[in-house]
Write a protein that holds these residues in place. Sequence first.
Motif, PDB file in Angstrom:
ATOM      1  N   TRP A 115     -52.313  70.960   3.827  1.00  0.00           N
ATOM      2  CA  TRP A 115     -52.533  70.634   2.548  1.00  0.00           C
ATOM      3  C   TRP A 115     -53.511  71.518   1.949  1.00  0.00           C
ATOM      4  O   TRP A 115     -54.557  72.082   2.795  1.00  0.00           O
ATOM      5  N   LYS A 116     -53.428  71.824   0.732  1.00  0.00           N
ATOM      6  CA  LYS A 116     -54.452  72.715  -0.133  1.00  0.00           C
ATOM      7  C   LYS A 116     -54.973  71.768  -0.946  1.00  0.00           C
ATOM      8  O   LYS A 116     -54.645  70.950  -1.654  1.00  0.00           O
ATOM      9  N   VAL A 117     -56.353  71.477  -0.906  1.00  0.00           N
ATOM     10  CA  VAL A 117     -57.261  70.790  -1.673  1.00  0.00           C
ATOM     11  C   VAL A 117     -58.048  71.714  -2.621  1.00  0.00           C
ATOM     12  O   VAL A 117     -58.578  72.766  -2.229  1.00  0.00           O
ATOM     13  N   ALA A 118     -58.035  71.325  -4.006  1.00  0.00           N
ATOM     14  CA  ALA A 118     -58.635  72.090  -4.813  1.00  0.00           C
ATOM     15  C   ALA A 118     -59.291  71.113  -5.856  1.00  0.00           C
ATOM     16  O   ALA A 118     -59.041  69.768  -6.029  1.00  0.00           O
ATOM     17  N   ARG A 119     -60.364  71.662  -6.717  1.00  0.00           N
ATOM     18  CA  ARG A 119     -61.172  70.830  -7.724  1.00  0.00           C
ATOM     19  C   ARG A 119     -60.600  71.590  -9.077  1.00  0.00           C
ATOM     20  O   ARG A 119     -60.795  72.700  -9.109  1.00  0.00           O
ATOM     21  N   GLU A 120     -60.226  70.440  -9.728  1.00  0.00           N
ATOM     22  CA  GLU A 120     -59.940  71.079 -11.290  1.00  0.00           C
ATOM     23  C   GLU A 120     -60.663  69.948 -12.140  1.00  0.00           C
ATOM     24  O   GLU A 120     -60.250  68.975 -12.250  1.00  0.00           O
ATOM     25  N   GLY A 121     -61.666  70.604 -12.610  1.00  0.00           N
ATOM     26  CA  GLY A 121     -62.638  69.856 -13.437  1.00  0.00           C
ATOM     27  C   GLY A 121     -63.112  68.739 -12.894  1.00  0.00           C
ATOM     28  O   GLY A 121     -63.837  69.026 -11.684  1.00  0.00           O
TER      29      GLY A 121
END
Length: 98
Positions: A79-85
Amino acid sequence: MVKIRKGLSDADMLKGFNENLTFENGIYAEEKVVKSKVKSKPSEKKELLLPAEAQERLNRFLLEISMECLQKNHGSCTWKVAREGDQIVIKPVPVAKK
């Protein structure tokens, strides 16, 4: 083989013995259970800052997506976890086969 010396009381003979809880001796569960003196590895449970219901739904969705990846012959995924805004995006990433 362990030799038991003569003249010991029952308490002395069973000193240091701890019985694991099973269905056979489970009727005595109300009694005080002595914890094992052998130190076990502390569980590495990490707290997730979500209510229990939201955490359960998240786990269910992650499982569904994992199963879809397996069915599409992509193999397992990470799983790739990212924050977008102000949103958190979790995307499946196929594991590279060696």
